[in-house]
Write an enzyme that holds these catalytic residues in place. Structure first.
Site: not given
Ligand code: NAD
Length: 522
Positions: A161-162, A185-186, A236, A258-259, A292, A390
């Site tokens: 979402w960020n 899937k956003p 995520g 990308e984590l 991130c 983080e």
């Molecule tokens: P999140 O992992 O909770 O969610 C990200 C996406 O994954 C969402 O669409 C969510 O619905 C989905 N998701 C969650 N659990 C899942 C599962 N078990 N199976 C499949 N899909 C699933 O992360 P967030 O809170 O939305 O975002 C924050 C994190 O993302 C931070 O750790 C940040 O550093 C990271 N991030 C990384 C980058 C990068 O480019 N490296 C960019 C942006 C954000």
């Protein structure tokens, strides 16, 4: 006149028509979406069923059969037109991004810029990157080897979402240019930005079936999506990324991950401390730290620590906190209660474990339930959660260091490896220090934007920060399957009825000769 609302709920709900797969009748879950600004529910999004997800993938797959046969130039023309439409509709896009995330107008503008230039970049470069290429054959001149880059099929894109516009769309553009279908899937909090961007892509000429959006929560919608696609592009958290990667690994489906990160910024002893402090503020607090590649750890040489600390604290104290659809607020709220509480816990825990608050440190309920001051800590001990974990919020820790070696060692003392930054007086020295950081990207005398926006260069993480790379040729070729076609022309490698000893002696001679043939001889 001040504008108070970017997108009323009624207009948001009308965007649900962009959900390409209509309900199969089994759908019974609607997810409440809460405003980051007020903390109140303002709209619902449906949660796709497993059947709907499978149908979306199948529809995109069928559409991709014709799409992959089109000239690359036809495919990239859509990206070109999309870039123009994004810029033409930038005000609407900024409204929508702000509505869903609560971020500042400036942060929303950076997303619009990113998507427009990424579309333009792949529109300009995809044909060259995808062109079939001659490589040296087994026997140069006699065996011809050609590499072709085929689309993988359907790419499943899971986005956070960020940065909802950037991260739902910018990774989709090279996938489409390569000839794939995409099912996105956003994050459930930011579905509408992805739906609106899809509308713009279709208006730019993309076959509507080719790009599908499925809405819902990750643990429910993610597994059936990963189950059905040919590639998973995930952005995520590290925790969710591990689960997605495990499922993809079981299926032997390729992924890029990308984590998260715990990004360090180093201020060397020859840096101008005031300038470094002033320019580090955005590195730390862009999008309220929910980026991130924002900085969470600052290692400052002791010779410049005091002036840096004073200038940094002053500049952070001047950040305008708030929310508006204009350009006044510099930092908005956290996205959600969960994000707000994590930020709060990290600050309270750090202070309980000996840290001192240098700037900020407090929630701002007067502005809204999820607002938190940009916060600078020092004396953060190894016992504090924020030391290694983080925060993904507006909290940074200052650490004085005695030497470059100490700064590098402490910067690398983490499981993450996403991004680093170095401030130096001598740029060459700064770049040499940058190469010692175990991160996928480093910005020198810049915060994060230099590394992110250098679109021709690969970007991604090491260690717990991920696998694979976006941007550049790497960001496009990941969505392709390389195929080598090797053709015998003047020579057959199968020797026929030649005695084994003679054949082995011949191979030895050829091995010696091959070492003398320049690689450019094809
Ligand atoms: P999140 O992992 O909770 O969610 C990200 C996406 O994954 C969402 O669409 C969510 O619905 C989905 N998701 C969650 N659990 C899942 C599962 N078990 N199976 C499949 N899909 C699933 O992360 P967030 O809170 O939305 O975002 C924050 C994190 O993302 C931070 O750790 C940040 O550093 C990271 N991030 C990384 C980058 C990068 O480019 N490296 C960019 C942006 C954000």
């Amino acid at each position: 006149m001040t504008r108070t609302s970017g997108w009323p709920s009624g207009r948001l709900a009308s965007l649900h028509e962009e959900l390409a797969v209509a309900s199969d009748g089994d759908r019974d879950t609607e997810i409440d979406v809460v405003s980051p600004v007020t903390g109140e529910t303002y709209v619902q999004v449906p949660e796709a069923t497993a059947t709907e997800v499978a149908t979306a993938v199948e529809t995109a797959r069928e559409a991709s059969e014709a799409w992959r046969e089109r000239d690359v130039a036809e495919r990239t023309a859509v990206l070109d037109e999309f870039a123009d439409r994004v810029l033409a509709e930038q005000s609407t896009l900024r409204d929508l991004v702000q509505r869903e995330t609560g971020k500042s107008r400036r942060d929303a503008a950076e997303e619009v810029f990113d998507v427009a230039v990424t579309a333009g970049y792949y529109a300009d470069t995809a044909a060259d990157t995808l062109a079939s290429e001659r490589r040296q054959g087994a026997v140069p001149g006699a065996i011809r080897a050609t590499v072709h880059h085929h689309p993988v099929g359907v790419v499943g894109l899971i986005a956070p979402w960020n940065y909802p516009l950037t991260l739902a769309i910018s990774d989709a553009l090279p996938a489409l240019a390569a000839g794939n279908g995409v099912v996105c899937k956003p994050a459930e909090e930011t579905t509408h930005v992805a739906l609106y961007a899809r509308r713009l892509l279709v208006e730019a000429g993309l076959p509507p079936e080719l790009f599908q959006v499925v809405s819902g929560r990750g643990p429910e919608v993610g597994p059936p999506l990963v189950e059905a696609v040919d590639y998973v592009s995930f952005t995520g958290s590290t925790a969710a990324g591990r689960q997605v990667a495990a499922q993809a690994g079981e299926q032997l489906v390729p992924t890029s991950m990308e984590l998260g990160g715990k990004n360090p910024l180093l201020v060397l002893d020859d840096a101008d401390p005031e300038e470094a402090a002033r320019r580090s503020v955005r590195s730390c607090f862009a999008n309220a730290g929910q980026l991130c590649i924002t900085t969470e750890r600052l290692y400052v040489h002791e010779d410049v620590y005091e002036p840096f600390r004073a200038a940094f604290a002053e500049a952070v104290g001047e950040i305008t906190l708030g929310f508006d659809y204009e350009w006044r607020a510099e930092m908005g709220p956290l996205l959600s209660r969960a994000q707000f509480e994590k930020t709060r816990e990290h600050v309270e825990d750090a202070v309980a474990n000996g840290a001192t608050v240098v700037a900020g440190g407090e929630p701002r309920p007067d502005l809204g339930p999820f607002f938190h001051e940009p916060t600078v800590l020092e004396d953060v001990t190894a016992d504090a959660v924020a030391h290694e974990t983080e925060t993904f919020g507006p909290v940074v820790s200052l650490y004085p260091v005695e030497s470059v070696d100490e700064a590098v060692a402490r910067a690398n003392d983490t499981d993450y490896g996403l991004h680093g930054a170095v401030w130096a007086g001598d740029v060459e020295r700064g770049e040499a220090v940058a190469r010692r950081l175990e991160t996928g990207t480093v910005s020198v005398n810049e915060g994060y934007a230099a590394a992110w926006a250098s679109l021709d260069a690969p970007m991604g993480g090491r260690g717990d920060s991920g696998l694979g790379r976006r941007h550049g040729a790497e960001g496009l070729l990941r969505y392709t399957a390389a195929q080598t076609v090797a053709t015998g022309r003047a020579l057959q490698l199968d020797p026929g009825p030649v005695p084994d000893r003679l054949w082995a002696a011949g191979l030895t001679t050829v091995a010696r000769l091959l070492r003398k043939v320049p690689k450019w001889v094809k």
